[in-house]
Motif scaffolding. Structure first.
Motif, PDB file in Angstrom:
ATOM      1  N   GLN A  55      57.637  67.278  51.642  1.00  0.00           N
ATOM      2  CA  GLN A  55      58.268  66.604  52.787  1.00  0.00           C
ATOM      3  C   GLN A  55      57.249  65.822  53.617  1.00  0.00           C
ATOM      4  N   ASP A  56      55.982  66.227  53.541  1.00  0.00           N
ATOM      5  CA  ASP A  56      54.931  65.588  54.343  1.00  0.00           C
ATOM      6  C   ASP A  56      54.215  64.461  53.612  1.00  0.00           C
ATOM      7  N   LEU A  57      54.576  64.207  52.371  1.00  0.00           N
ATOM      8  CA  LEU A  57      53.892  63.162  51.610  1.00  0.00           C
ATOM      9  C   LEU A  57      54.236  61.785  52.160  1.00  0.00           C
ATOM     10  N   GLU A  58      53.250  60.900  52.143  1.00  0.00           N
ATOM     11  CA  GLU A  58      53.507  59.501  52.487  1.00  0.00           C
ATOM     12  C   GLU A  58      54.480  58.917  51.476  1.00  0.00           C
ATOM     13  N   LEU A  59      55.309  57.995  51.915  1.00  0.00           N
ATOM     14  CA  LEU A  59      56.202  57.323  50.979  1.00  0.00           C
ATOM     15  C   LEU A  59      55.338  56.530  50.007  1.00  0.00           C
ATOM     16  N   GLY A  60      55.606  56.701  48.721  1.00  0.00           N
ATOM     17  CA  GLY A  60      54.788  56.003  47.739  1.00  0.00           C
ATOM     18  C   GLY A  60      55.072  56.445  46.324  1.00  0.00           C
ATOM     19  N   VAL A  61      54.150  56.078  45.443  1.00  0.00           N
ATOM     20  CA  VAL A  61      54.262  56.360  44.015  1.00  0.00           C
ATOM     21  C   VAL A  61      53.193  57.379  43.638  1.00  0.00           C
ATOM     22  N   TYR A  62      53.616  58.426  42.948  1.00  0.00           N
ATOM     23  CA  TYR A  62      52.760  59.560  42.587  1.00  0.00           C
ATOM     24  C   TYR A  62      52.804  59.767  41.079  1.00  0.00           C
ATOM     25  N   PHE A  63      51.944  60.656  40.590  1.00  0.00           N
ATOM     26  CA  PHE A  63      51.921  60.940  39.158  1.00  0.00           C
ATOM     27  C   PHE A  63      51.686  62.425  38.919  1.00  0.00           C
ATOM     28  N   GLY A  64      52.081  62.872  37.731  1.00  0.00           N
ATOM     29  CA  GLY A  64      51.897  64.264  37.340  1.00  0.00           C
ATOM     30  C   GLY A  64      52.483  64.476  35.953  1.00  0.00           C
ATOM     31  N   TYR A  65      52.941  65.700  35.724  1.00  0.00           N
ATOM     32  CA  TYR A  65      53.555  66.067  34.451  1.00  0.00           C
ATOM     33  C   TYR A  65      54.935  66.661  34.721  1.00  0.00           C
TER      34      TYR A  65
END
Length: 189
Positions: A55-65
């Protein structure tokens, strides 16, 4: 890899608050634009099923698995706001022979998609794998290992698609590095 002007610097390995790992979340329908308009299908997950730190993440594009799993339920249907019907098959069409149930890299958007003037925040995953069928109602467990760029607005759909394709290339390259690859096991059941 050459950075775009808005790209965030990606460290050699995940740094706080990453990694963030979810439990298995339900895959629900979104606006139906990922596949239909952009040619980039996404799996939407409910915000309330995600860990609090997302919920606290900046709006944007992230990556993972990400890892998908089937849910043992009978097919159901739902109606999108635009009147189109969506079939929830709960992942019955996912195929082990197509590696659909293996861990795959994922690029995900945490945002409001300003190009489409959305008011509510959504989390949409684009799993970097070719699926032969939809899997609404299946579940997905995923981690967030880092961020690629902030959410941006675009002048054209083509510019948006171009940036998403660059995001996919960046994620693939970063997730193939040993310092990130080792986090695959976090999403294994």
């Amino acid at each position: 890899m050459e950075l775009r002007p808005n790209d965030w610097l990606i460290p050699e390995e995940p740094e706080s608050p990453f990694p963030i790992v979810t439990n298995f979340c339900d895959i629900e329908f979104g606006f139906g634009r990922g596949s239909a308009e952009l040619g980039i299908p996404t799996a939407n997950v409910p915000l309330e099923q995600l860990p609090p730190e997302t919920q606290d993440l900046e709006l944007g594009v992230y990556f993972g698995y990400a890892l998908l799993k089937r849910v043992n339920r009978e097919d159901t249907t739902a109606l999108r706001n635009d009147g189109r019907t969506v079939t929830y098959n709960y992942g019955k069409l996912l195929k082990e022979t197509n590696d659909d149930l293996k861990i795959h890299p994922v690029v995900l958007s945490v945002g409001k998609n300003p190009f489409y003037h959305n008011k509510l925040k959504t989390v949409e995953l684009h799993i970097l794998h070719h699926f032969q069928a939809d899997f609404y109602g299946a579940q997905v467990k995923f981690n967030l290992l880092g961020r690629i760029r902030p959410e941006l607005n675009y002048n054209s759909k083509e510019a948006l698609i171009d940036d998403i394709n660059k995001d996919k290339l960046i994620a693939s390259e970063i997730l193939s590095r040993p310092n990130y690859l080792k986090y695959q096991k976090q999403v294994d059941h």
